[in-house]
Design a protein around this motif. Sequence first.
Motif, mmCIF file in Angstrom:
data_model
loop_
_atom_site.group_PDB
_atom_site.id
_atom_site.type_symbol
_atom_site.label_atom_id
_atom_site.label_comp_id
_atom_site.label_asym_id
_atom_site.label_seq_id
_atom_site.Cartn_x
_atom_site.Cartn_y
_atom_site.Cartn_z
ATOM 1 N N SER A 199 3.545 38.847 35.492
ATOM 2 C CA SER A 199 3.276 37.462 35.127
ATOM 3 C C SER A 199 3.236 36.529 36.317
ATOM 4 C CB SER A 199 4.339 36.968 34.140
ATOM 5 O OG SER A 199 5.593 36.913 34.778
ATOM 6 N N ALA A 240 6.975 34.311 28.751
ATOM 7 C CA ALA A 240 8.252 35.012 28.598
ATOM 8 C C ALA A 240 7.987 36.482 28.275
ATOM 9 C CB ALA A 240 9.065 34.371 27.479
ATOM 10 N N ARG A 248 15.563 29.156 35.469
ATOM 11 C CA ARG A 248 14.941 30.181 34.626
ATOM 12 C C ARG A 248 15.267 31.565 35.154
ATOM 13 N NH1 ARG A 248 9.965 30.965 36.254
ATOM 14 N NH2 ARG A 248 9.975 29.585 38.023
ATOM 15 N N VAL A 251 8.830 41.551 35.092
ATOM 16 C CA VAL A 251 8.230 40.218 35.074
ATOM 17 C C VAL A 251 7.223 40.012 36.185
ATOM 18 C CG1 VAL A 251 10.174 39.142 33.940
ATOM 19 C CG2 VAL A 251 10.115 39.228 36.416
ATOM 20 N N PHE A 259 13.645 33.002 30.120
ATOM 21 C CA PHE A 259 12.582 33.165 31.106
ATOM 22 C C PHE A 259 11.583 32.021 30.982
ATOM 23 C CE2 PHE A 259 14.310 37.344 30.954
ATOM 24 C CZ PHE A 259 14.007 37.947 32.178
ATOM 25 N N GLY A 260 10.834 31.793 32.036
ATOM 26 C CA GLY A 260 9.739 30.835 31.988
ATOM 27 C C GLY A 260 8.549 31.438 31.267
ATOM 28 N N GLU A 261 7.496 30.668 31.183
ATOM 29 C CA GLU A 261 6.266 31.135 30.527
ATOM 30 C C GLU A 261 5.404 31.877 31.525
ATOM 31 O OE1 GLU A 261 5.467 31.091 27.360
ATOM 32 O OE2 GLU A 261 7.370 30.131 26.896
ATOM 33 N N ALA A 304 15.013 36.523 26.027
ATOM 34 C CA ALA A 304 13.625 36.258 26.424
ATOM 35 C C ALA A 304 13.383 34.765 26.605
ATOM 36 C CB ALA A 304 12.658 36.840 25.394
ATOM 37 N N ALA A 305 14.071 33.939 25.831
ATOM 38 C CA ALA A 305 13.895 32.485 25.920
ATOM 39 C C ALA A 305 14.409 31.913 27.240
ATOM 40 C CB ALA A 305 14.592 31.800 24.746
#
Length: 146
Positions: free
Chosen positions: A24, A76, A139, A21, A72-74, A69-70
């Motif tokens: 991101s 994702a 998150r 991650v 996680f924050g955006e 996956a949901a």
Amino acid sequence: MRKRLVLVALLAAVTLMLGLVGCSSGDAAGGKAQEDVEGLPAWADEAAVTEQARDAIDLFVARDYDGLAALFGEPAPAASDFEKAGRAAEDVGGFESYGDVSFAHYDGGADGVAAIVVQQAHCENDDLVYSVGIAEDGRLVGFRIS
């Protein structure tokens, strides 16, 4: 001895976990190196983050990669990333029980100080170690298996 082994695994896993991650969260150039610190950040409750990490692990074990996956924050991570890890983890056999748990935290930059739950899982053929990064807002900011 076992806790030291888990801590060493934690430090290695966190470094690798951030690869999942880390892209991101930006600032790869010029950023200072992250330093993992043993123990939870002041905001984290041990029982609550352990339960949250186990909920995420349970989704992974159940092969609910979209559900994982949901968490996680955006943006994702792609569910297919977890599916690849799931296929790689098949050799250890089915999940049997949770083992030792340990904690650390790191400064996640824009994500603030993240708690890391390192959870051992006993499986049919071997053990896995899950490292789950959790932001203060709940998150997930990382999920790694070793």
